[in-house]
Design an enzyme around this catalytic site. Structure first.
Site, PDB file in Angstrom:
ATOM      1  N   SER A  55       0.812  -1.226   0.000  1.00 20.12           N
ATOM      2  CA  SER A  55       0.000   0.000   0.000  1.00 20.12           C
ATOM      3  C   SER A  55       0.847   1.278   0.000  1.00 20.12           C
ATOM      4  O   SER A  55       0.353   2.335  -0.380  1.00 20.12           O
ATOM      5  CB  SER A  55      -0.927   0.022   1.211  1.00 20.12           C
ATOM      6  N   ASP A 364      -4.367   7.270   8.207  1.00 24.54           N
ATOM      7  CA  ASP A 364      -5.487   6.441   8.675  1.00 24.54           C
ATOM      8  C   ASP A 364      -5.083   5.415   9.721  1.00 24.54           C
ATOM      9  O   ASP A 364      -5.799   4.457   9.958  1.00 24.54           O
ATOM     10  CB  ASP A 364      -6.116   5.730   7.477  1.00 24.54           C
ATOM     11  N   HIS A 367      -1.238   4.243   7.022  1.00 22.46           N
ATOM     12  CA  HIS A 367      -0.557   4.870   5.882  1.00 22.46           C
ATOM     13  C   HIS A 367      -0.216   6.330   6.158  1.00 22.46           C
ATOM     14  O   HIS A 367      -0.739   6.922   7.105  1.00 22.46           O
ATOM     15  CB  HIS A 367      -1.452   4.767   4.645  1.00 22.46           C
TER      16      HIS A 367
END
Ligand SMILES: *[C@@H]1O[C@H](CO)[C@@H](O)[C@H](O)[C@H]1NC(C)=O
Ligand SMILES: *[C@@H]1O[C@H](CO)[C@@H](O)[C@H](O)[C@H]1NC(C)=O
Ligand SMILES: *[C@@H]1O[C@H](CO)[C@@H](O)[C@H](O)[C@H]1NC(C)=O
Ligand SMILES: *[C@@H]1O[C@H](CO)[C@@H](O)[C@H](O)[C@H]1NC(C)=O
Length: 400
Positions: A55, A364, A367
Protein backbone atom coordinates in the site's frame (compact mmCIF):
# COMPACT_ATOMS: atom_id res chain seq x y z
CA UNK A 1 75.43 8.86 -22.86
CA UNK A 2 72.76 10.01 -25.32
CA UNK A 3 71.16 6.58 -25.25
CA UNK A 4 70.86 6.75 -21.52
CA UNK A 5 68.98 10.02 -21.79
CA UNK A 6 66.98 8.86 -24.74
CA UNK A 7 65.55 5.79 -23.11
CA UNK A 8 63.73 7.49 -20.25
CA UNK A 9 62.82 10.31 -22.65
CA UNK A 10 61.11 7.88 -25.00
CA UNK A 11 59.49 6.09 -22.12
CA UNK A 12 58.15 9.40 -20.89
CA UNK A 13 56.80 10.19 -24.35
CA UNK A 14 55.19 6.83 -24.56
CA UNK A 15 53.62 7.41 -21.21
CA UNK A 16 52.36 10.84 -22.25
CA UNK A 17 51.01 9.44 -25.52
CA UNK A 18 49.42 6.60 -23.68
CA UNK A 19 47.93 9.04 -21.19
CA UNK A 20 46.61 11.32 -23.94
CA UNK A 21 45.09 8.45 -25.84
CA UNK A 22 43.46 7.22 -22.66
CA UNK A 23 42.12 10.73 -22.06
CA UNK A 24 40.74 11.09 -25.53
CA UNK A 25 39.28 7.64 -25.22
CA UNK A 26 37.50 8.71 -22.04
CA UNK A 27 36.39 11.97 -23.61
CA UNK A 28 35.09 10.43 -26.83
CA UNK A 29 33.55 7.60 -24.90
CA UNK A 30 31.61 9.85 -22.57
CA UNK A 31 30.60 12.35 -25.23
CA UNK A 32 29.46 9.75 -27.71
CA UNK A 33 27.68 8.01 -24.88
CA UNK A 34 25.77 11.24 -24.33
CA UNK A 35 25.35 12.48 -27.89
CA UNK A 36 21.90 11.08 -28.40
CA UNK A 37 20.73 11.91 -24.90
CA UNK A 38 19.76 15.18 -23.27
CA UNK A 39 22.18 17.88 -22.17
CA UNK A 40 22.87 17.19 -18.48
CA UNK A 41 25.87 14.93 -18.33
CA UNK A 42 25.15 12.20 -15.85
CA UNK A 43 21.37 12.22 -15.76
CA UNK A 44 19.59 9.03 -16.69
CA UNK A 45 16.66 9.12 -19.04
CA UNK A 46 14.14 6.73 -17.52
CA UNK A 47 11.30 6.37 -20.04
CA UNK A 48 9.25 4.16 -17.71
CA UNK A 49 8.83 2.92 -14.15
CA UNK A 50 7.83 -0.56 -13.12
CA UNK A 51 6.83 -0.60 -9.47
CA UNK A 52 6.39 -3.52 -7.09
CA UNK A 53 5.11 -3.20 -3.55
CA UNK A 54 2.34 -2.83 -1.02
CA UNK A 55 0.00 0.00 0.00
CA UNK A 56 2.95 2.36 0.38
CA UNK A 57 3.00 2.51 -3.42
CA UNK A 58 -0.37 1.08 -4.53
CA UNK A 59 -1.93 3.47 -7.06
CA UNK A 60 -5.09 1.45 -7.59
CA UNK A 61 -4.23 -2.26 -7.72
CA UNK A 62 -6.09 -3.56 -4.71
CA UNK A 63 -8.96 -1.18 -5.42
CA UNK A 64 -9.26 -2.59 -8.94
CA UNK A 65 -9.42 -6.12 -7.59
CA UNK A 66 -11.61 -5.65 -4.53
CA UNK A 67 -13.31 -2.24 -4.79
CA UNK A 68 -12.20 1.31 -4.15
CA UNK A 69 -10.96 2.57 -0.84
CA UNK A 70 -13.79 5.05 -0.33
CA UNK A 71 -13.89 8.69 0.72
CA UNK A 72 -12.28 10.63 2.27
CA UNK A 73 -9.24 8.99 0.63
CA UNK A 74 -7.90 11.22 -2.14
CA UNK A 75 -9.48 14.34 -0.58
CA UNK A 76 -6.33 16.50 -0.60
CA UNK A 77 -5.07 16.08 -4.14
CA UNK A 78 -7.34 14.06 -6.41
CA UNK A 79 -10.53 15.30 -4.68
CA UNK A 80 -12.03 11.82 -5.03
CA UNK A 81 -10.87 8.32 -4.10
CA UNK A 82 -8.00 7.47 -6.43
CA UNK A 83 -7.04 3.94 -5.46
CA UNK A 84 -4.46 5.20 -3.00
CA UNK A 85 -4.47 4.65 0.75
CA UNK A 86 -3.83 8.29 1.55
CA UNK A 87 -5.43 11.71 1.35
CA UNK A 88 -3.35 12.36 -1.76
CA UNK A 89 -0.21 11.29 -3.53
CA UNK A 90 2.32 8.64 -2.57
CA UNK A 91 6.11 8.67 -2.81
CA UNK A 92 5.85 6.74 -6.11
CA UNK A 93 3.68 9.54 -7.52
CA UNK A 94 6.36 12.10 -6.68
CA UNK A 95 9.00 9.84 -8.21
CA UNK A 96 7.02 9.60 -11.47
CA UNK A 97 6.48 13.36 -11.52
CA UNK A 98 10.17 14.05 -10.92
CA UNK A 99 11.12 11.79 -13.82
CA UNK A 100 8.68 13.65 -16.06
CA UNK A 101 6.26 10.74 -16.32
CA UNK A 102 2.52 10.47 -15.77
CA UNK A 103 1.35 8.83 -12.54
CA UNK A 104 1.52 5.06 -12.85
CA UNK A 105 -1.55 3.04 -13.77
CA UNK A 106 -2.15 -0.09 -11.75
CA UNK A 107 -1.58 -3.23 -13.80
CA UNK A 108 -4.84 -4.67 -12.48
CA UNK A 109 -6.86 -1.60 -13.42
CA UNK A 110 -8.69 -2.26 -16.68
CA UNK A 111 -10.39 1.15 -16.81
CA UNK A 112 -8.61 4.14 -18.29
CA UNK A 113 -5.11 2.80 -17.78
CA UNK A 114 -2.13 3.89 -19.84
CA UNK A 115 0.99 1.77 -19.51
CA UNK A 116 3.10 3.56 -22.13
CA UNK A 117 5.46 4.79 -19.40
CA UNK A 118 5.29 1.85 -17.02
CA UNK A 119 3.00 -0.13 -14.79
CA UNK A 120 2.39 -0.53 -11.10
CA UNK A 121 2.13 -4.07 -9.75
CA UNK A 122 1.89 -3.02 -6.10
CA UNK A 123 -1.23 -3.79 -4.11
CA UNK A 124 -2.11 -2.87 -0.56
CA UNK A 125 -1.42 -5.68 1.86
CA UNK A 126 1.13 -7.41 -0.37
CA UNK A 127 3.87 -9.46 1.19
CA UNK A 128 7.18 -10.62 -0.25
CA UNK A 129 6.45 -14.25 0.62
CA UNK A 130 3.28 -15.85 -0.68
CA UNK A 131 0.58 -15.71 2.00
CA UNK A 132 -0.26 -18.86 3.91
CA UNK A 133 -3.63 -19.57 2.33
CA UNK A 134 -4.85 -21.58 5.29
CA UNK A 135 -4.47 -18.42 7.35
CA UNK A 136 -5.73 -15.89 4.82
CA UNK A 137 -8.84 -15.17 6.85
CA UNK A 138 -6.69 -14.04 9.77
CA UNK A 139 -4.53 -11.47 8.02
CA UNK A 140 -6.69 -9.66 5.52
CA UNK A 141 -3.57 -9.28 3.40
CA UNK A 142 -3.34 -9.21 -0.38
CA UNK A 143 -3.16 -12.37 -2.51
CA UNK A 144 -0.84 -10.43 -4.87
CA UNK A 145 2.44 -11.18 -3.15
CA UNK A 146 5.73 -10.30 -4.83
CA UNK A 147 5.96 -13.62 -6.71
CA UNK A 148 2.50 -12.96 -8.19
CA UNK A 149 3.49 -9.37 -9.03
CA UNK A 150 6.47 -10.74 -10.90
CA UNK A 151 4.28 -13.22 -12.78
CA UNK A 152 2.05 -10.33 -13.78
CA UNK A 153 5.07 -8.29 -14.88
CA UNK A 154 6.40 -11.22 -16.90
CA UNK A 155 3.05 -11.61 -18.60
CA UNK A 156 2.82 -7.87 -19.18
CA UNK A 157 6.29 -7.79 -20.71
CA UNK A 158 5.50 -10.48 -23.25
CA UNK A 159 1.90 -9.61 -24.10
CA UNK A 160 2.35 -5.85 -24.20
CA UNK A 161 4.75 -6.36 -27.09
CA UNK A 162 2.42 -8.71 -28.99
CA UNK A 163 -0.29 -6.06 -28.78
CA UNK A 164 1.98 -3.10 -29.40
CA UNK A 165 2.94 -4.67 -32.71
CA UNK A 166 -0.69 -4.45 -33.79
CA UNK A 167 -0.33 -0.67 -33.79
CA UNK A 168 -3.27 1.70 -33.36
CA UNK A 169 -4.28 2.57 -29.81
CA UNK A 170 -2.09 -0.24 -28.43
CA UNK A 171 0.95 1.66 -29.55
CA UNK A 172 -0.04 4.65 -27.41
CA UNK A 173 -0.87 2.75 -24.22
CA UNK A 174 1.85 0.10 -24.10
CA UNK A 175 5.60 0.57 -23.57
CA UNK A 176 8.24 0.25 -26.27
CA UNK A 177 10.33 -2.93 -26.09
CA UNK A 178 13.50 -1.07 -25.10
CA UNK A 179 11.79 0.55 -22.10
CA UNK A 180 12.07 -2.73 -20.21
CA UNK A 181 15.84 -2.36 -20.01
CA UNK A 182 15.86 1.44 -19.72
CA UNK A 183 13.18 1.68 -17.01
CA UNK A 184 13.58 2.35 -13.32
CA UNK A 185 12.41 -0.64 -11.28
CA UNK A 186 11.14 0.50 -7.89
CA UNK A 187 10.38 -1.65 -4.84
CA UNK A 188 8.75 -0.84 -1.51
CA UNK A 189 7.71 -4.10 0.11
CA UNK A 190 8.34 -6.07 3.29
CA UNK A 191 6.24 -4.19 5.84
CA UNK A 192 3.42 -6.76 5.59
CA UNK A 193 5.74 -9.72 6.00
CA UNK A 194 6.42 -8.28 9.45
CA UNK A 195 2.96 -6.89 10.20
CA UNK A 196 1.26 -10.07 8.95
CA UNK A 197 3.14 -12.00 11.62
CA UNK A 198 1.96 -9.66 14.37
CA UNK A 199 -1.61 -9.99 13.16
CA UNK A 200 -1.28 -13.77 13.47
CA UNK A 201 -0.04 -13.26 17.05
CA UNK A 202 3.46 -14.50 16.25
CA UNK A 203 6.07 -13.40 18.77
CA UNK A 204 8.75 -10.87 17.91
CA UNK A 205 11.28 -13.71 17.71
CA UNK A 206 9.09 -15.75 15.38
CA UNK A 207 8.66 -12.81 13.02
CA UNK A 208 12.40 -12.15 13.12
CA UNK A 209 13.13 -15.80 12.37
CA UNK A 210 11.17 -15.50 9.10
CA UNK A 211 13.20 -12.54 7.84
CA UNK A 212 16.05 -14.48 6.16
CA UNK A 213 13.55 -16.49 4.12
CA UNK A 214 11.62 -13.34 3.21
CA UNK A 215 14.82 -11.68 2.01
CA UNK A 216 15.88 -14.76 0.04
CA UNK A 217 12.58 -14.57 -1.81
CA UNK A 218 13.10 -10.86 -2.44
CA UNK A 219 16.53 -11.57 -3.87
CA UNK A 220 15.14 -14.22 -6.20
CA UNK A 221 12.59 -11.79 -7.61
CA UNK A 222 15.19 -9.07 -8.27
CA UNK A 223 17.19 -11.64 -10.21
CA UNK A 224 14.13 -12.60 -12.24
CA UNK A 225 13.57 -8.94 -13.16
CA UNK A 226 17.25 -8.65 -14.11
CA UNK A 227 16.86 -11.72 -16.32
CA UNK A 228 14.04 -9.88 -18.10
CA UNK A 229 16.41 -7.00 -18.84
CA UNK A 230 15.87 -4.79 -15.77
CA UNK A 231 19.04 -2.83 -14.97
CA UNK A 232 18.18 0.11 -12.68
CA UNK A 233 16.69 -0.71 -9.30
CA UNK A 234 15.50 1.71 -6.61
CA UNK A 235 14.72 -0.16 -3.40
CA UNK A 236 13.10 1.41 -0.34
CA UNK A 237 13.72 -0.20 3.02
CA UNK A 238 10.83 -0.76 5.40
CA UNK A 239 9.46 1.86 7.76
CA UNK A 240 9.12 2.06 11.55
CA UNK A 241 5.87 0.11 11.97
CA UNK A 242 6.33 0.44 15.72
CA UNK A 243 5.23 4.09 15.30
CA UNK A 244 2.03 3.27 13.40
CA UNK A 245 -1.30 3.00 15.28
CA UNK A 246 -2.39 -0.23 13.57
CA UNK A 247 0.59 -2.02 15.10
CA UNK A 248 0.79 -0.06 18.38
CA UNK A 249 -2.88 -0.79 19.02
CA UNK A 250 -2.67 -4.57 18.55
CA UNK A 251 -3.43 -6.56 21.71
CA UNK A 252 0.01 -8.23 21.60
CA UNK A 253 1.73 -4.83 21.32
CA UNK A 254 -0.12 -3.01 24.06
CA UNK A 255 2.44 -3.66 26.79
CA UNK A 256 5.53 -3.27 24.62
CA UNK A 257 8.10 -0.72 25.89
CA UNK A 258 8.01 2.76 24.36
CA UNK A 259 10.93 4.87 23.17
CA UNK A 260 11.06 8.61 23.76
CA UNK A 261 9.09 9.28 20.59
CA UNK A 262 6.31 7.08 21.98
CA UNK A 263 6.89 4.29 19.45
CA UNK A 264 6.95 0.62 20.44
CA UNK A 265 10.59 -0.43 20.57
CA UNK A 266 10.49 -4.16 19.67
CA UNK A 267 8.49 -3.57 16.49
CA UNK A 268 10.92 -0.98 15.23
CA UNK A 269 13.82 -3.24 16.16
CA UNK A 270 12.47 -5.97 13.90
CA UNK A 271 12.05 -3.43 11.09
CA UNK A 272 15.69 -2.36 11.53
CA UNK A 273 16.75 -6.01 11.59
CA UNK A 274 14.90 -6.52 8.29
CA UNK A 275 16.59 -3.42 6.87
CA UNK A 276 20.10 -4.55 7.82
CA UNK A 277 19.36 -7.82 6.04
CA UNK A 278 17.91 -6.01 3.04
CA UNK A 279 21.00 -3.83 2.75
CA UNK A 280 23.19 -6.93 2.89
CA UNK A 281 20.99 -8.63 0.26
CA UNK A 282 21.38 -5.59 -1.99
CA UNK A 283 25.16 -5.74 -1.56
CA UNK A 284 25.15 -9.41 -2.63
CA UNK A 285 22.94 -8.61 -5.61
CA UNK A 286 25.37 -5.92 -6.75
CA UNK A 287 28.12 -8.52 -6.83
CA UNK A 288 26.02 -11.11 -8.63
CA UNK A 289 24.34 -8.85 -11.20
CA UNK A 290 27.18 -7.27 -13.11
CA UNK A 291 25.12 -4.84 -15.14
CA UNK A 292 22.67 -3.75 -12.45
CA UNK A 293 22.63 -0.36 -10.73
CA UNK A 294 20.91 -1.00 -7.40
CA UNK A 295 20.13 1.87 -5.05
CA UNK A 296 19.08 1.13 -1.46
CA UNK A 297 17.01 3.97 -0.04
CA UNK A 298 16.70 4.48 3.71
CA UNK A 299 13.13 5.69 4.10
CA UNK A 300 13.09 4.22 7.62
CA UNK A 301 15.30 6.98 9.02
CA UNK A 302 13.18 9.68 7.44
CA UNK A 303 9.89 8.22 8.61
CA UNK A 304 11.30 7.79 12.11
CA UNK A 305 12.59 11.35 12.08
CA UNK A 306 9.09 12.53 11.18
CA UNK A 307 7.61 10.74 14.19
CA UNK A 308 10.37 11.66 16.64
CA UNK A 309 10.90 15.27 15.58
CA UNK A 310 7.52 16.11 14.15
CA UNK A 311 7.47 19.72 15.38
CA UNK A 312 10.86 20.59 13.87
CA UNK A 313 9.61 19.31 10.55
CA UNK A 314 6.33 21.24 10.73
CA UNK A 315 4.03 18.39 11.73
CA UNK A 316 1.62 17.86 14.64
CA UNK A 317 0.29 14.92 16.67
CA UNK A 318 2.70 12.43 15.08
CA UNK A 319 1.29 9.24 16.55
CA UNK A 320 -2.39 9.98 16.03
CA UNK A 321 -4.17 9.05 12.82
CA UNK A 322 -5.62 12.03 10.97
CA UNK A 323 -8.61 10.01 9.85
CA UNK A 324 -9.97 7.56 12.39
CA UNK A 325 -12.01 7.08 15.49
CA UNK A 326 -11.24 6.85 19.18
CA UNK A 327 -8.55 5.46 21.42
CA UNK A 328 -5.12 6.75 22.22
CA UNK A 329 -4.15 6.96 18.55
CA UNK A 330 -7.47 7.99 16.99
CA UNK A 331 -7.51 4.52 15.51
CA UNK A 332 -9.95 1.65 15.78
CA UNK A 333 -9.19 -1.54 13.86
CA UNK A 334 -12.92 -2.26 13.49
CA UNK A 335 -13.91 1.20 12.20
CA UNK A 336 -11.36 2.41 9.68
CA UNK A 337 -11.03 5.84 8.05
CA UNK A 338 -14.36 6.76 6.45
CA UNK A 339 -16.09 4.14 8.61
CA UNK A 340 -19.76 4.48 9.48
CA UNK A 341 -21.87 2.91 12.21
CA UNK A 342 -25.61 2.46 12.44
CA UNK A 343 -27.15 4.65 15.13
CA UNK A 344 -30.92 4.31 15.54
CA UNK A 345 -31.09 2.69 12.09
CA UNK A 346 -29.23 5.59 10.51
CA UNK A 347 -25.70 5.35 9.07
CA UNK A 348 -23.43 7.88 10.73
CA UNK A 349 -19.89 8.69 9.67
CA UNK A 350 -17.72 8.39 12.76
CA UNK A 351 -14.18 7.98 11.40
CA UNK A 352 -13.73 11.44 9.93
CA UNK A 353 -10.60 13.14 8.62
CA UNK A 354 -8.80 15.74 10.71
CA UNK A 355 -9.06 19.47 10.00
CA UNK A 356 -5.69 19.84 8.37
CA UNK A 357 -4.03 16.74 6.88
CA UNK A 358 -1.15 18.89 5.60
CA UNK A 359 0.33 19.07 9.13
CA UNK A 360 -0.24 15.41 9.92
CA UNK A 361 1.99 12.39 9.32
CA UNK A 362 -0.27 9.40 9.69
CA UNK A 363 -3.36 9.37 7.49
CA UNK A 364 -5.49 6.44 8.67
CA UNK A 365 -3.42 4.65 11.30
CA UNK A 366 -1.63 2.54 8.70
CA UNK A 367 -0.56 4.87 5.88
CA UNK A 368 1.08 8.26 5.46
CA UNK A 369 -0.47 11.55 4.43
CA UNK A 370 0.44 13.23 1.15
CA UNK A 371 2.29 15.87 3.20
CA UNK A 372 4.45 13.19 4.86
CA UNK A 373 5.03 11.41 1.55
CA UNK A 374 6.09 14.67 -0.08
CA UNK A 375 8.43 15.47 2.82
CA UNK A 376 10.06 12.04 2.56
CA UNK A 377 10.34 12.27 -1.23
CA UNK A 378 12.04 15.68 -1.01
CA UNK A 379 14.70 14.14 1.23
CA UNK A 380 15.38 11.00 -0.84
CA UNK A 381 15.38 12.58 -4.28
CA UNK A 382 18.93 13.95 -4.08
CA UNK A 383 20.46 10.69 -2.89
CA UNK A 384 21.35 11.78 0.63
CA UNK A 385 19.51 8.76 2.06
CA UNK A 386 20.70 6.35 -0.61
CA UNK A 387 23.43 3.75 -0.79
CA UNK A 388 25.29 4.53 -3.01
CA UNK A 389 24.50 8.24 -2.42
CA UNK A 390 23.30 9.02 -5.95
CA UNK A 391 20.20 11.05 -6.81
CA UNK A 392 17.05 9.55 -8.26
CA UNK A 393 17.76 10.85 -11.76
CA UNK A 394 21.19 9.20 -11.78
CA UNK A 395 20.10 5.83 -10.46
CA UNK A 396 21.07 4.09 -13.70
CA UNK A 397 24.76 4.31 -12.79
CA UNK A 398 26.47 1.47 -11.00
CA UNK A 399 28.75 3.76 -9.01
CA UNK A 400 28.46 7.27 -7.67
C1 LIG B 1 24.65 10.94 -20.56
O1 LIG B 1 23.40 11.62 -20.49
C2 LIG B 1 22.31 10.79 -20.64
C3 LIG B 1 21.05 11.61 -20.68
O2 LIG B 1 21.02 12.62 -19.73
C4 LIG B 1 22.31 9.75 -19.51
O3 LIG B 1 21.25 8.86 -19.69
C5 LIG B 1 23.61 8.98 -19.52
O4 LIG B 1 23.63 8.12 -18.42
C6 LIG B 1 24.78 9.89 -19.48
N1 LIG B 1 25.98 9.13 -19.64
C7 LIG B 1 27.01 9.18 -18.81
C8 LIG B 1 28.19 8.34 -19.10
O5 LIG B 1 26.98 9.88 -17.81
C1 LIG C 1 0.20 -22.31 7.30
O1 LIG C 1 -0.40 -22.21 8.58
C2 LIG C 1 -0.74 -23.46 9.17
C3 LIG C 1 -1.49 -23.20 10.48
O2 LIG C 1 -0.71 -22.49 11.38
C4 LIG C 1 0.53 -24.26 9.36
O3 LIG C 1 0.21 -25.54 9.91
C5 LIG C 1 1.23 -24.45 8.01
O4 LIG C 1 2.46 -25.10 8.19
C6 LIG C 1 1.47 -23.10 7.34
N1 LIG C 1 1.99 -23.29 6.01
C7 LIG C 1 3.07 -22.67 5.56
C8 LIG C 1 3.44 -22.95 4.13
O5 LIG C 1 3.74 -21.92 6.25
C1 LIG D 1 -0.73 7.43 -22.98
O1 LIG D 1 0.30 8.19 -22.43
C2 LIG D 1 1.25 8.67 -23.37
C3 LIG D 1 2.40 9.32 -22.61
O2 LIG D 1 1.95 10.14 -21.61
C4 LIG D 1 0.55 9.58 -24.36
O3 LIG D 1 1.47 10.05 -25.32
C5 LIG D 1 -0.57 8.82 -25.02
O4 LIG D 1 -1.30 9.67 -25.88
C6 LIG D 1 -1.51 8.23 -24.00
N1 LIG D 1 -2.50 7.40 -24.67
C7 LIG D 1 -3.81 7.53 -24.45
C8 LIG D 1 -4.70 6.64 -25.23
O5 LIG D 1 -4.24 8.29 -23.62
C1 LIG E 1 -4.55 -12.85 18.74
O1 LIG E 1 -4.76 -12.67 20.11
C2 LIG E 1 -5.91 -11.94 20.46
C3 LIG E 1 -5.98 -11.78 21.97
O2 LIG E 1 -4.77 -11.61 22.53
C4 LIG E 1 -7.15 -12.62 19.92
O3 LIG E 1 -8.29 -11.82 20.19
C5 LIG E 1 -7.02 -12.84 18.42
O4 LIG E 1 -8.10 -13.58 17.93
C6 LIG E 1 -5.72 -13.56 18.09
N1 LIG E 1 -5.56 -13.59 16.65
C7 LIG E 1 -5.27 -14.69 15.97
C8 LIG E 1 -5.17 -14.58 14.50
O5 LIG E 1 -5.05 -15.76 16.53
Amino acid sequence: MSKLIETPFITLWLLILLFLSQCSFIITYSSSYNDSKSSSLRHCKFPAIFNFGDSNSDTGGLSAAFGQAGPPSGMTYFHHPAGRYSDGRLIIDFIAKKLGLEYLSAYLDSVGSNFSHGANFATAGSTIRAPNTTLRQAGGFSPFSLDVQFTQFNDFHRRSQLFRNKGGVYETVLPRAEYFSEALYTFDIGQNDLAGGYFRNLTIDQVKANVPDVLAQFKTIIKYVYDQGGRSFWIHNTGPVGCLPYIMDLPIARDAPLDKAGCKIPYNEVAMFFNRGLKETVAQLRKELNLAAITYVDVYSLKYSLFSQAKQHGFEEPLRACCGHGGKYNYNMHVGCGGKVKINGKEVLIAKPCENPSVRICWDGVHYTEAANKWIFDKIVDGSFSDPPIPLNMACHRNS
